[in-house]
Design a protein around this motif. Sequence first.
Motif, PDB file in Angstrom:
ATOM      1  N   THR A   1       2.556   1.631  -3.338  1.00 19.49           N
ATOM      2  CA  THR A   1       1.394   2.150  -4.396  1.00 19.49           C
ATOM      3  C   THR A   1       1.134   3.448  -3.959  1.00 19.49           C
ATOM      4  OG1 THR A   1       0.671  -0.084  -4.354  1.00 19.49           O
ATOM      5  CG2 THR A   1      -0.826   1.625  -5.365  1.00 19.49           C
ATOM      6  N   LYS A   2       0.908   3.896  -2.845  1.00 20.92           N
ATOM      7  CA  LYS A   2       0.619   5.304  -2.379  1.00 20.92           C
ATOM      8  C   LYS A   2       1.683   6.172  -3.077  1.00 20.92           C
ATOM      9  CE  LYS A   2      -0.556   8.275   1.573  1.00 20.92           C
ATOM     10  NZ  LYS A   2      -0.735   8.431   2.785  1.00 20.92           N
ATOM     11  N   LYS A   3       2.999   5.911  -2.661  1.00 23.49           N
ATOM     12  CA  LYS A   3       4.178   6.519  -3.353  1.00 23.49           C
ATOM     13  C   LYS A   3       3.924   6.779  -4.752  1.00 23.49           C
ATOM     14  CE  LYS A   3       7.626   5.938   0.026  1.00 23.49           C
ATOM     15  NZ  LYS A   3       8.958   5.473   0.894  1.00 23.49           N
TER      16      LYS A   3
ATOM     17  N   PHE B   1       0.823  -1.130   0.069  1.00 24.83           N
ATOM     18  CA  PHE B   1      -0.019   0.107   0.293  1.00 24.83           C
ATOM     19  C   PHE B   1       0.975   1.178   0.022  1.00 24.83           C
ATOM     20  CE2 PHE B   1      -1.813   3.323   2.663  1.00 24.83           C
ATOM     21  CZ  PHE B   1      -2.976   3.654   1.907  1.00 24.83           C
ATOM     22  N   LYS B   2       1.716   1.226   0.883  1.00 22.39           N
ATOM     23  CA  LYS B   2       2.569   2.353   1.066  1.00 22.39           C
ATOM     24  C   LYS B   2       3.442   2.439  -0.269  1.00 22.39           C
ATOM     25  CE  LYS B   2       3.525   2.585   5.850  1.00 22.39           C
ATOM     26  NZ  LYS B   2       4.368   2.242   7.098  1.00 22.39           N
TER      27      LYS B   2
ATOM     28  N   LEU C   1       1.333   6.694  -6.700  1.00 20.92           N
ATOM     29  CA  LEU C   1       0.178   7.397  -6.884  1.00 20.92           C
ATOM     30  C   LEU C   1       0.411   8.738  -6.635  1.00 20.92           C
ATOM     31  CD1 LEU C   1      -2.745   5.126  -5.949  1.00 20.92           C
ATOM     32  CD2 LEU C   1      -2.155   5.624  -8.161  1.00 20.92           C
ATOM     33  N   VAL C   2       0.960   9.060  -5.648  1.00 19.14           N
ATOM     34  CA  VAL C   2       1.380  10.563  -5.328  1.00 19.14           C
ATOM     35  C   VAL C   2       2.350  11.193  -6.387  1.00 19.14           C
ATOM     36  CG1 VAL C   2       2.600  12.008  -3.686  1.00 19.14           C
ATOM     37  CG2 VAL C   2       1.196  10.444  -2.752  1.00 19.14           C
TER      38      VAL C   2
END
Length: 146
Positions: free
Chosen positions: A94-96, A91-92, A98-99
Amino acid sequence: EQLRAAEQTIYQTKQAEIKVRQQVASDQEVIAFLDGRVQELETSVQLLEEAKTEIQDKLARVRASHDKKVQVLSDMLQFEREQTAENEAQFKGTKKLLVKEVKSCRAQIISLQADRDGYEEQNIRLREALDALRVPLSSNSPSKER
């Protein structure tokens, strides 16, 4: 008198013997009762020992089963924790990503908006130039309104 004393002694001895025989008979009854009671209690102790052994065996089986279930649940909990940790790491990541993608898209939007504004400005100028060119031409032909 000696005879009477001897008879008295014999009588007392017989009475004592009768009492002793009665006491022996009574003692034998008590002993027989107590022997019967001891046998009952020994049988009861044996049955209780067997029941105790059976219950202890059952307890050992239940404990073993419980220990296996606890181990399975512990393993499942460990697996779920590992999965959660992996999911959080994913998740982290993927979040990075996406950011970064959002920042890139925003920059691209800003760039495209600037291009659009430039094209609008260029389009306005070209229309003005066309309108300027049409004015002399429109004096020769009827005007068209938009």
